[in-house]
Design a protein around this motif. Sequence first.
Motif, PDB file in Angstrom:
ATOM      1  N   GLU A  56      -6.515  -1.813  60.978  1.00 34.65           N
ATOM      2  CA  GLU A  56      -6.031  -3.057  60.386  1.00 34.65           C
ATOM      3  C   GLU A  56      -4.614  -2.877  59.840  1.00 34.65           C
ATOM      4  O   GLU A  56      -3.759  -3.764  59.997  1.00 34.65           O
ATOM      5  CB  GLU A  56      -6.974  -3.529  59.275  1.00 34.65           C
ATOM      6  N   HIS A  57      -4.358  -1.766  59.189  1.00 38.05           N
ATOM      7  CA  HIS A  57      -3.021  -1.488  58.649  1.00 38.05           C
ATOM      8  C   HIS A  57      -2.010  -1.359  59.799  1.00 38.05           C
ATOM      9  O   HIS A  57      -0.892  -1.881  59.722  1.00 38.05           O
ATOM     10  CB  HIS A  57      -3.067  -0.194  57.831  1.00 38.05           C
ATOM     11  N   LEU A  58      -2.412  -0.691  60.857  1.00 36.79           N
ATOM     12  CA  LEU A  58      -1.540  -0.490  62.013  1.00 36.79           C
ATOM     13  C   LEU A  58      -1.203  -1.817  62.690  1.00 36.79           C
ATOM     14  O   LEU A  58      -0.035  -2.086  63.008  1.00 36.79           O
ATOM     15  CB  LEU A  58      -2.235   0.443  63.007  1.00 36.79           C
ATOM     16  N   VAL A  59      -2.195  -2.653  62.896  1.00 37.26           N
ATOM     17  CA  VAL A  59      -1.965  -3.920  63.593  1.00 37.26           C
ATOM     18  C   VAL A  59      -1.141  -4.872  62.738  1.00 37.26           C
ATOM     19  O   VAL A  59      -0.325  -5.643  63.253  1.00 37.26           O
ATOM     20  CB  VAL A  59      -3.304  -4.550  64.025  1.00 37.26           C
ATOM     21  N   ALA A  60      -1.309  -4.817  61.431  1.00 36.80           N
ATOM     22  CA  ALA A  60      -0.474  -5.641  60.549  1.00 36.80           C
ATOM     23  C   ALA A  60       0.999  -5.249  60.676  1.00 36.80           C
ATOM     24  O   ALA A  60       1.887  -6.119  60.715  1.00 36.80           O
ATOM     25  CB  ALA A  60      -0.943  -5.506  59.106  1.00 36.80           C
TER      26      ALA A  60
END
Length: 239
Positions: free
Chosen positions: A130-134
């Motif tokens: 989730e952090h990466l895709v954000a």
Amino acid sequence: MGYLVLVRHGQARTFEAHSDRLSPIGEEQARALGRYWAERGAAFDEIYSGALERQRRTAEIAGEAYAMHGGRWPVLRVEDALNEYDSAGMLGRLAPALAARDAQFRALAEAFERMRDAPDRNRHFQRMFEHLVAAWLEGSPVVEGVEPWARFSARVRAVLAGILEAEAQGRRVAVFTSGGVIGLVVQSALAAPDRVALELNWRVRNCSLTEFTFGRGRMSLDSFNALPHLPTAELQTYR
């Protein structure tokens, strides 16, 4: 008015070397969908899928089950533009670049590596991803070889417009794709901010149905993430 249903692919083999294949549960999810539609007399004028194996096989298996129960399944049309965002590129190229500049992401990535073989590895992976895709959506950092958010968004919107703007009226269309594409289409229909596409993406269950009506340049959301064809908990999965 036309009818459009977006189907997320069945469960894939996420943590295996060939992760694009359906798992046995994913295959059963697809069969259950085909039976469900056939038993209710649901008919379609057009069937589309992305080119990824998990998307295409979900459509094919659903079609086989549908035909076995007496339904007429249209010829599958495969569109590369319905593929999911480049998660492999993000993990292989964007993640190292982000870890070098973002201590919070680096800690999440390290935690996942420590728990890669643990029973709750999916929870640690989701936090990291989730952090990466954000960061990918925000465009920081930009990494060569990873399709950016703007290009992903543009190709999905373009293929959807091509499907919806065909001349025939009152068409019934099924599209087999992935959670990121579904989140983006719902976000577009609701005229919501881009970040909503990703928030919706995390909630899309395997082989779920998201329905729209469309016509005269408009598209309206009727249902999101429904599983009427998967009544048992064993068949209701997110990854």
